[in-house]
Scaffold this active site. Structure first.
Site, PDB file in Angstrom:
ATOM      1  N   PRO A 261       0.785  -1.244   0.000  1.00 25.13           N
ATOM      2  CG  PRO A 261       0.164  -0.832   2.220  1.00 25.13           C
ATOM      3  CD  PRO A 261       0.929  -1.810   1.348  1.00 25.13           C
ATOM      4  CB  CYS A 262       4.426   2.048  -0.229  1.00 27.06           C
ATOM      5  SG  CYS A 262       4.876   1.371  -1.841  1.00 27.06           S
TER       6      CYS A 262
END
Length: 312
Positions: A261-262
């Site tokens: 999810p960065c």
């Protein structure tokens, strides 16, 4: 080597998430991140419009105190996957590197050039309450073209293609449908034998303060797939980089594939800004609907449930 690096990073992030305080104040419009309460609102909206998605509690010992016991994460099961990614027809010309200077080589948007139209001004974005059981989608200025069904556009296309920048144009999703068209007829015996199913999960990541997608696959006899088997159903540009193997935060082993999810908050922030420039406002309740379109670039052959229509 990459697997070892991912394992080390995963352990470090587990510690970081534990130490990260729960986000209390909404920063959705400013940064693209969401609070647990906003995750719940977006999840309820998804379940309402796409009932194949449901809330789940998971293991009691792994319950997160900042979420209701019966709404720890979202899941949908037995999602069909008819073909492997290598059987899809696409070429290098259809790819674009997003954020080249991110230190990891950038995010590869496999079908970046498949969208051929954009819309200029947006007064509002609303969800058409139509049948969400079908996995085709239309993104258009109106819903006059109900019969023109195509594959959904992913989130990066919204921002990188200049979404909402041109007059009276409609995003043409038919080309994505053609690009993703399997080489063999899905009705054939070979296709039936290759059909797999996946269980998909969406959790709230406290460290990144965004949703996170998890998936685990099964073969035709409902036997668990190996990691290498599951990698066959993931865009090869994302394997072992965007997609890693980690333990689900709410469920027991085995480990699952997870879409890291960065970049989610950064991409969502760009979309919020684009919509605002057009005079509209993107509600936080829409987060997961857009999120599911975004991750489609990573798992293009897994036909999970998402909304059919966004009216611009």
């Amino acid at each position: 080597m990459q697997s070892v690096i991912n394992t080390v990073k995963g352990k470090a992030l587990e510690v970081a998430e534990y130490l990260t305080p729960v986000l209390k104040e909404s920063k959705f419009k400013e940064t693209g991140v969401i609070t647990p309460e906003e995750f719940l609102a977006a999840g309820d909206h998804l379940v309402h419009h796409c009932p194949t998605w449901q809330w789940s509690a998971g293991e009691e010992s792994k319950i997160k105190p900042y979420l209701p016991n019966d709404k720890q994460f979202l899941m949908t099961k037995n999602v069909p996957c008819y073909k492997r990614c290598k059987q899809m027809e696409y070429s290098d010309e259809q790819e674009a590197i997003i954020e080249e200077d991110d230190g990891d080589g950038g995010w590869v948007d496999t079908f970046h050039h498949s969208l051929t139209g954009v819309t200029e001004a947006v007064k509002e974005i609303t969800l058409e309450t139509q049948d969400c059981g079908k996995t085709t989608s239309n993104i258009a200025v109106d819903d006059d073209d109900d019969d023109d069904e195509g594959e959904a556009a992913d989130m990066e296309d919204y921002e990188e293609s200049g979404l909402l920048d041109n007059d009276d144009a409609t995003v043409d999703t038919s080309k994505i449908k053609e690009a993703c068209k399997p080489k063999a007829d899905l009705g054939g015996e070979d296709a039936i034998l290759q059909t797999r199913t996946y269980d998909l999960y969406i959790t709230y990541d406290k460290y990144y303060q965004t949703p996170r997608l998890w998936l685990f696959g099964y073969d035709e006899q409902r036997r668990p797939l190996t990691v290498e088997n599951m990698y066959e159903d993931i865009s090869q540009d994302h394997v072992k980089k965007t997609v890693t193997i980690e333990n689900h935060p709410h469920l027991p082993p085995p480990p699952m594939c997870s879409v890291h999810p960065c970049r989610h908050a950064e991409v969502m922030k760009k979309i919020i800004e684009t919509v605002a420039e057009g005079g509209g406002e993107l509600g936080v309740h829409m987060y997961l609907l857009i999120f599911l379109k975004f991750v489609q670039a990573v798992i293009p052959t897994i036909e999970y449930d998402y909304t059919r229509h966004f009216t611009m």
